[in-house]
Design a protein around this motif. Structure first.
Motif, PDB file in Angstrom:
ATOM      1  N   LYS A 173       0.778  -1.366  -0.245  1.00 46.66           N
ATOM      2  CA  LYS A 173      -0.076   0.054   0.022  1.00 46.66           C
ATOM      3  C   LYS A 173       0.979   1.840  -0.194  1.00 46.66           C
ATOM      4  CE  LYS A 173      -4.244  -1.762   2.543  1.00 46.66           C
ATOM      5  NZ  LYS A 173      -5.001  -1.947   3.747  1.00 46.66           N
ATOM      6  N   ASN A 174       0.318   1.883  -0.650  1.00 46.23           N
ATOM      7  CA  ASN A 174       1.086   3.565  -0.498  1.00 46.23           C
ATOM      8  C   ASN A 174       0.752   4.201   0.382  1.00 46.23           C
ATOM      9  OD1 ASN A 174       2.362   2.888  -3.505  1.00 46.23           O
ATOM     10  ND2 ASN A 174       0.629   3.614  -4.064  1.00 46.23           N
ATOM     11  N   GLY A 215      -7.298   1.731  -0.509  1.00 46.37           N
ATOM     12  CA  GLY A 215      -5.836   1.057  -1.304  1.00 46.37           C
ATOM     13  C   GLY A 215      -4.613   1.804  -0.491  1.00 46.37           C
ATOM     14  N   SER A 216      -4.797   1.758   0.418  1.00 46.22           N
ATOM     15  CA  SER A 216      -3.281   3.443   0.770  1.00 46.22           C
ATOM     16  C   SER A 216      -3.548   3.968   1.405  1.00 46.22           C
ATOM     17  CB  SER A 216      -3.181   4.144  -0.550  1.00 46.22           C
ATOM     18  OG  SER A 216      -4.863   5.146  -0.513  1.00 46.22           O
ATOM     19  N   TYR A 250      -4.612   7.384  -5.829  1.00 49.32           N
ATOM     20  CA  TYR A 250      -3.391   7.290  -4.717  1.00 49.32           C
ATOM     21  C   TYR A 250      -2.729   5.491  -4.719  1.00 49.32           C
ATOM     22  CZ  TYR A 250      -5.541  11.430  -2.657  1.00 49.32           C
ATOM     23  OH  TYR A 250      -5.477  12.616  -2.058  1.00 49.32           O
ATOM     24  N   THR A 251      -3.410   4.795  -5.952  1.00 46.43           N
ATOM     25  CA  THR A 251      -3.157   3.474  -5.947  1.00 46.43           C
ATOM     26  C   THR A 251      -2.189   3.021  -7.236  1.00 46.43           C
ATOM     27  OG1 THR A 251      -4.717   3.189  -7.055  1.00 46.43           O
ATOM     28  CG2 THR A 251      -5.400   2.339  -4.698  1.00 46.43           C
TER      29      THR A 251
END
Length: 354
Positions: free
Chosen positions: A4-5, A35-36, A351-352
């Protein structure tokens, strides 16, 4: 499972100048984008943001700039929700260009209203460092193409345009709003909204003069003045009452929560804005989504943006008889362009990244 970022968000907040957008945005991100990993940093103090998640506060100092610079090294993406305070900017402006992914949310004022107001050394240098800071960013988050073009042509030729829709919750049209546009509070008077804040670029005096030329109806003029220059706000209120009549003018100085303000916007029949830059887009998006009659400055980037999307908007200088009606066309376009779903899909993708 893919990594995950980690995303660092940086903005400002204080009890004197509360942040109206980022705290609510942090809740939007935490609740909807899984997802982040997101952490929110504020320069100033924590007054008013206590209930929100995963935030840290640094005071406005050069040392805070150094500490934030170190923090930035541990994130995959840094999102600046505005240009930081002067002391922090003076530190970051030297180094931001070395980071791979630093993006800036563009409000318009940071590129169009950087005039030097005093002759002091600080006031002369600050616009330079602000420009260097903007230049050091890689991506620019805005749905106003003209603002991005200005940055690309005048500040950073390598700029990347990031159109993430409304971005903040206040710019996202709630389905309950577009479905309840007819729920206007019964009122014989015509309710007119003028401007969005106590900033001179709202051009209040010009709007008031335009209204005064054909002011023949029983109208209530609502002027939001809770943010900006207080001295200017009092001048606007005084002038409006002189031209339009004291009993017709309602100056708004108090801060209210978002839900209360939306209920207030439902009562508006006509909204008039004369600014040229990007300003009050949350108000304008919601008013248009309710089908309200909106008058704008045809020279503004707001006009260009909305006109190109197909909305029915009007030149504020042509306003004569205070006619208004509910625009079904605007409601339908707003449901598509300003929806929660479209904005969320775009932001999840942003963001992903890999």
């Amino acid at each position: 499972m893919s990594k995950k970022n980690k995303v660092m968000h940086l903005s400002s907040n204080s009890g004197l100048y509360p942040n109206k957008f980022v705290p609510d945005y942090s809740e939007f991100v935490m609740n909807n984008i899984k997802g982040s990993v997101h952490h929110f940093y504020y320069v100033g103090d924590g007054i008013g943001i206590e209930k929100h998640q995963k935030w840290r506060v640094y005071n406005n100092s050069f040392m805070s700039g150094i500490k934030l610079l170190i923090c930035m090294c541990f994130y995959d993406l840094i999102v600046f929700h505005s240009i930081p305070s002067a002391k922090v900017t003076l530190i970051l402006a030297f180094f931001i260009k070395y980071f791979k992914k630093c993006d800036l949310v563009v409000w318009g004022g940071e590129i169009h209203h950087q005039a030097v107001r005093k002759a002091g050394i600080r006031e002369c240098l600050l616009p330079y460092f602000n420009k260097q800071f903007i230049k050091g960013c890689k991506g620019y988050i805005t749905y106003i193409k003209e603002d991005f073009d200005y940055i690309k042509n005048n500040i950073n030729p390598k700029a990347k345009w990031l159109d993430l829709g409304g971005f903040y919750p206040s710019n996202i049209l709630k389905s309950s709003i577009s479905n309840s546009y007819a729920e206007k509070v019964t009122d014989e008077a015509i309710n007119i909204l003028v401007g969005v804040s106590a900033l001179k670029r709202n051009n209040h005096f010009e709007i008031i003069d335009t209204l005064g030329k054909s002011f023949s109806h029983e109208c209530k003029i609502h002027i939001p003045l809770s943010y900006g220059d207080k001295e200017y706000a009092y001048q606007v209120e005084k002038y409006a009452k002189e031209i339009l009549g004291e009993k017709n003018v309602y100056a708004i100085y108090e801060h209210v929560d978002y839900a209360t303000y939306l209920d207030f916007l439902k009562t508006i029949d006509i909204a008039v804005f004369s600014h040229e830059g990007q300003q009050g887009m949350g108000n304008i998006r919601n008013l248009i989504g309710m089908g309200k009659t909106v008058y704008l400055n045809p020279k503004s980037v707001t006009w260009s943006y909305l006109y190109n999307l197909g909305f029915e908007i009007y030149d504020y200088k042509t306003m004569k008889d205070f006619d208004f009606y509910i625009s079904e066309k605007n409601i339908e376009i707003a449901r598509k362009e300003f929806s929660f779903e479209s904005t969320l899909t775009t932001q999840i993708k942003y963001y992903t990244f890999n």
